[in-house]
Design a protein around this motif. Structure first.
Motif, mmCIF file in Angstrom:
data_model
loop_
_atom_site.group_PDB
_atom_site.id
_atom_site.type_symbol
_atom_site.label_atom_id
_atom_site.label_comp_id
_atom_site.label_asym_id
_atom_site.label_seq_id
_atom_site.Cartn_x
_atom_site.Cartn_y
_atom_site.Cartn_z
ATOM 1 N N LYS A 275 64.678 32.417 12.040
ATOM 2 C CA LYS A 275 64.728 31.944 13.423
ATOM 3 C C LYS A 275 66.143 31.453 13.657
ATOM 4 O O LYS A 275 66.560 30.436 13.072
ATOM 5 C CB LYS A 275 63.718 30.839 13.673
ATOM 6 N N GLY A 276 66.887 32.189 14.465
ATOM 7 C CA GLY A 276 68.305 31.886 14.598
ATOM 8 C C GLY A 276 68.999 32.103 13.264
ATOM 9 O O GLY A 276 68.874 33.172 12.661
ATOM 10 N N ASN A 277 69.706 31.086 12.795
ATOM 11 C CA ASN A 277 70.378 31.170 11.498
ATOM 12 C C ASN A 277 69.534 30.606 10.361
ATOM 13 O O ASN A 277 69.997 30.548 9.218
ATOM 14 C CB ASN A 277 71.714 30.405 11.544
ATOM 15 N N TYR A 278 68.317 30.187 10.665
ATOM 16 C CA TYR A 278 67.467 29.515 9.684
ATOM 17 C C TYR A 278 66.583 30.536 8.983
ATOM 18 O O TYR A 278 65.887 31.321 9.643
ATOM 19 C CB TYR A 278 66.611 28.473 10.407
ATOM 20 N N VAL A 279 66.597 30.534 7.644
ATOM 21 C CA VAL A 279 65.844 31.509 6.853
ATOM 22 C C VAL A 279 64.944 30.765 5.867
ATOM 23 O O VAL A 279 65.427 29.961 5.065
ATOM 24 C CB VAL A 279 66.782 32.449 6.070
ATOM 25 N N THR A 280 63.647 31.008 5.943
ATOM 26 C CA THR A 280 62.694 30.425 5.003
ATOM 27 C C THR A 280 62.195 31.530 4.075
ATOM 28 O O THR A 280 61.820 32.608 4.530
ATOM 29 C CB THR A 280 61.508 29.779 5.733
ATOM 30 N N ALA B 196 64.469 27.011 1.961
ATOM 31 C CA ALA B 196 65.038 27.464 3.232
ATOM 32 C C ALA B 196 66.532 27.209 3.215
ATOM 33 O O ALA B 196 67.029 26.346 2.491
ATOM 34 C CB ALA B 196 64.381 26.739 4.400
ATOM 35 N N LEU B 197 67.251 27.977 4.004
ATOM 36 C CA LEU B 197 68.701 27.852 4.069
ATOM 37 C C LEU B 197 69.209 28.380 5.394
ATOM 38 O O LEU B 197 68.479 29.039 6.137
ATOM 39 C CB LEU B 197 69.376 28.574 2.912
ATOM 40 N N SER B 198 70.466 28.095 5.679
ATOM 41 C CA SER B 198 71.104 28.561 6.907
ATOM 42 C C SER B 198 72.098 29.655 6.569
ATOM 43 O O SER B 198 72.915 29.505 5.655
ATOM 44 C CB SER B 198 71.815 27.402 7.601
ATOM 45 N N LEU B 199 72.015 30.767 7.309
ATOM 46 C CA LEU B 199 72.910 31.899 7.116
ATOM 47 C C LEU B 199 73.378 32.392 8.482
ATOM 48 O O LEU B 199 72.670 32.228 9.478
ATOM 49 C CB LEU B 199 72.200 33.050 6.386
ATOM 50 N N PRO B 200 74.546 33.011 8.548
ATOM 51 C CA PRO B 200 75.035 33.520 9.838
ATOM 52 C C PRO B 200 74.331 34.819 10.236
ATOM 53 O O PRO B 200 74.611 35.883 9.686
ATOM 54 C CB PRO B 200 76.528 33.755 9.576
ATOM 55 N N ALA B 201 73.421 34.727 11.168
ATOM 56 C CA ALA B 201 72.724 35.928 11.638
ATOM 57 C C ALA B 201 73.692 36.829 12.390
ATOM 58 O O ALA B 201 74.448 36.357 13.237
ATOM 59 C CB ALA B 201 71.564 35.541 12.548
#
Length: 207
Positions: free
Chosen positions: A156-161, A171-176
């Motif tokens: 969801k957005g840059n958020y990856v679970t 979970a982590l944040s990545l540049p979509a």
């Protein structure tokens, strides 16, 4: 086929793996393929990805990697999953590709079933093809050794679970990428020998 060398660059992406609940996701199925017949979306069969005994196999030589994307679909926010099963005990790795923006540009959520580890990586094509480690292979009890494992990710957005066999792995944040990207799968052979994985039940839902 490419030799596997992972450069650790997690800090560059601001990736911090944490245990967290997935964002609410009421999805509509967009892609559902049991992979019991060869899908044209994978392109022509080859040495590394092919049908065998009614199942899609992905193979790679020792210290090498091979991958394929499921063309025709691009996803940004998604709930994607695939089941991978090892056909030998060489301790290799197999993963779910996501946000692929080209044949050699993608993120990879991978497990090593014999080692009982998982990690997140990025493959880029420029300035020269190479792998970047976002989350190094990390030990977990969620991975089943020598058995099928289901990998799932919710973005969801840059958020990856991340999920392994129905349980959250973090979970982590990545540049979509703008406009999203394709999904697919990847296999790696390590120094012990070639890899051979059966891949099944690729599915993606979107909100």
């Amino acid at each position: 086929m490419q030799r596997v060398v992972h450069t650790i660059l997690g800090a560059v992406y601001g990736a911090i793996l944490c245990l967290a609940a997935a964002p609410a996701f009421a999805g509509t199925p967009v892609l559902s393929d049991p992979l019991t017949n060869w899908p044209l979306n994978l392109g022509p069969q080859g040495a590394s990805v092919h049908m065998e005994n009614g199942a899609v196999h992905i193979t790679a030589p020792a210290n090498g990697a091979g991958w394929v994307t499921y063309s025709g679909f691009d996803f940004t926010d998604m709930d994607a999953s695939v089941t991978v099963a090892p056909n030998n005990g060489n301790g290799n790795a197999c993963g779910l590709l996501f946000w692929s923006t080209g044949p050699s540009d993608f993120f990879d959520f991978a497990i090593s079933d014999t080692a009982g580890t998982f990690g997140v990586f990025k493959h880029v094509s420029t300035p020269a093809p190479h792998w970047e480690t976002i989350v190094p292979y990390t030990k977990t009890s969620l991975v089943k050794s020598g058995a099928p494992n289901t990998l799932r990710l919710v973005t969801k957005g840059n958020y990856v679970t991340l999920y392994i066999n129905g349980q959250s792995a973090g979970a982590l944040s990545l540049p979509a990428p703008q406009g999203g990207g394709a999904v697919g799968f990847e296999g790696e052979g390590n120094a012990s020998g070639a890899s051979d994985y059966t891949v099944s039940n690729l599915s993606v839902s979107q909100p």
